[in-house]
Design a protein around this motif. Sequence first.
Motif, PDB file in Angstrom:
ATOM      1  N   LEU A 113       0.914  -1.117   0.035  1.00 39.45           N
ATOM      2  CA  LEU A 113       0.059  -0.053   0.147  1.00 39.45           C
ATOM      3  C   LEU A 113       0.731   1.222   0.141  1.00 39.45           C
ATOM      4  O   LEU A 113       0.569   2.480  -0.781  1.00 39.45           O
ATOM      5  CB  LEU A 113      -0.792  -0.038   1.301  1.00 39.45           C
ATOM      6  CG  LEU A 113      -1.905  -1.019   1.055  1.00 39.45           C
ATOM      7  CD1 LEU A 113      -2.665  -1.283   2.647  1.00 39.45           C
ATOM      8  CD2 LEU A 113      -2.994  -0.937   0.366  1.00 39.45           C
ATOM      9  N   ARG A 114       1.911   1.104   0.690  1.00 43.47           N
ATOM     10  CA  ARG A 114       2.861   2.146   0.893  1.00 43.47           C
ATOM     11  C   ARG A 114       3.544   2.586  -0.490  1.00 43.47           C
ATOM     12  O   ARG A 114       3.547   3.781  -1.004  1.00 43.47           O
ATOM     13  CB  ARG A 114       3.656   2.084   1.982  1.00 43.47           C
ATOM     14  CG  ARG A 114       4.846   3.238   2.185  1.00 43.47           C
ATOM     15  CD  ARG A 114       5.833   2.848   3.185  1.00 43.47           C
ATOM     16  NE  ARG A 114       6.505   1.800   3.143  1.00 43.47           N
ATOM     17  CZ  ARG A 114       7.498   1.299   2.202  1.00 43.47           C
ATOM     18  NH1 ARG A 114       7.920   2.420   1.420  1.00 43.47           N
ATOM     19  NH2 ARG A 114       8.206   0.248   2.312  1.00 43.47           N
ATOM     20  N   ARG A 173       1.505   4.087  -3.221  1.00 45.56           N
ATOM     21  CA  ARG A 173       1.435   5.955  -3.033  1.00 45.56           C
ATOM     22  C   ARG A 173       2.685   6.532  -3.268  1.00 45.56           C
ATOM     23  O   ARG A 173       2.958   7.670  -3.241  1.00 45.56           O
ATOM     24  CB  ARG A 173       0.867   6.200  -1.709  1.00 45.56           C
ATOM     25  CG  ARG A 173      -0.634   5.819  -1.603  1.00 45.56           C
ATOM     26  CD  ARG A 173      -0.883   6.276  -0.205  1.00 45.56           C
ATOM     27  NE  ARG A 173      -2.494   6.690  -0.130  1.00 45.56           N
ATOM     28  CZ  ARG A 173      -3.347   5.766  -0.077  1.00 45.56           C
ATOM     29  NH1 ARG A 173      -3.308   4.582  -0.419  1.00 45.56           N
ATOM     30  NH2 ARG A 173      -4.745   6.107  -0.216  1.00 45.56           N
ATOM     31  N   LEU A 202       5.266   8.051   5.405  1.00 46.39           N
ATOM     32  CA  LEU A 202       4.434   7.466   6.145  1.00 46.39           C
ATOM     33  C   LEU A 202       4.351   7.501   7.672  1.00 46.39           C
ATOM     34  O   LEU A 202       3.373   7.864   8.241  1.00 46.39           O
ATOM     35  CB  LEU A 202       4.385   5.821   5.856  1.00 46.39           C
ATOM     36  CG  LEU A 202       3.123   5.098   6.514  1.00 46.39           C
ATOM     37  CD1 LEU A 202       1.822   5.545   6.293  1.00 46.39           C
ATOM     38  CD2 LEU A 202       3.065   3.467   6.153  1.00 46.39           C
ATOM     39  N   PHE A 252      -4.930   5.054   4.272  1.00 50.31           N
ATOM     40  CA  PHE A 252      -4.876   4.143   3.057  1.00 50.31           C
ATOM     41  C   PHE A 252      -6.489   3.972   2.491  1.00 50.31           C
ATOM     42  O   PHE A 252      -6.840   3.524   1.345  1.00 50.31           O
ATOM     43  CB  PHE A 252      -4.295   2.718   3.180  1.00 50.31           C
ATOM     44  CG  PHE A 252      -2.893   2.855   3.176  1.00 50.31           C
ATOM     45  CD1 PHE A 252      -2.179   3.468   2.126  1.00 50.31           C
ATOM     46  CD2 PHE A 252      -2.219   2.530   4.683  1.00 50.31           C
ATOM     47  CE1 PHE A 252      -0.714   3.605   2.483  1.00 50.31           C
ATOM     48  CE2 PHE A 252      -1.012   2.733   4.622  1.00 50.31           C
ATOM     49  CZ  PHE A 252       0.022   3.218   3.533  1.00 50.31           C
ATOM     50  N   CYS A 294      -9.094   2.515   3.404  1.00 47.96           N
ATOM     51  CA  CYS A 294      -9.658   0.812   3.287  1.00 47.96           C
ATOM     52  C   CYS A 294      -9.850   0.276   4.757  1.00 47.96           C
ATOM     53  O   CYS A 294      -9.316   0.989   5.785  1.00 47.96           O
ATOM     54  CB  CYS A 294      -8.699   0.142   2.532  1.00 47.96           C
ATOM     55  SG  CYS A 294      -7.003  -0.260   3.388  1.00 47.96           S
ATOM     56  N   ILE A 323      -5.776  -4.374   5.268  1.00 53.86           N
ATOM     57  CA  ILE A 323      -4.466  -4.129   5.616  1.00 53.86           C
ATOM     58  C   ILE A 323      -3.689  -5.380   6.374  1.00 53.86           C
ATOM     59  O   ILE A 323      -2.739  -5.677   5.837  1.00 53.86           O
ATOM     60  CB  ILE A 323      -4.066  -2.765   6.326  1.00 53.86           C
ATOM     61  CG1 ILE A 323      -4.738  -1.658   5.659  1.00 53.86           C
ATOM     62  CG2 ILE A 323      -2.778  -2.624   6.505  1.00 53.86           C
ATOM     63  CD1 ILE A 323      -5.002  -0.370   6.424  1.00 53.86           C
TER      64      ILE A 323
END
Length: 68
Positions: free
Chosen positions: A8-9, A12, A19, A52, A54, A59
């Motif tokens: 996820l990081r 982006r 983060l 994120f 979500c 996650i």
Amino acid sequence: MRNRLPELRRERTWSQQQLADVLGVSRQTVISIERGRFDPSLPLAFRLARVFECPIEAIFDDADSTQE
């Protein structure tokens, strides 16, 4: 606990430090969570979910649970 945090990081294009800054934690905390060495507190898990956009379950995966 397994997680999708690195994926996820990277989506982006954020560094671990970026983060960490968004979450208000240290880079070492992000590294430990990503490597599964540290399970985040519930408030931190909620912050991650908001960042994120979500659900927490998207996650984190409880790798210890067994389903029969």
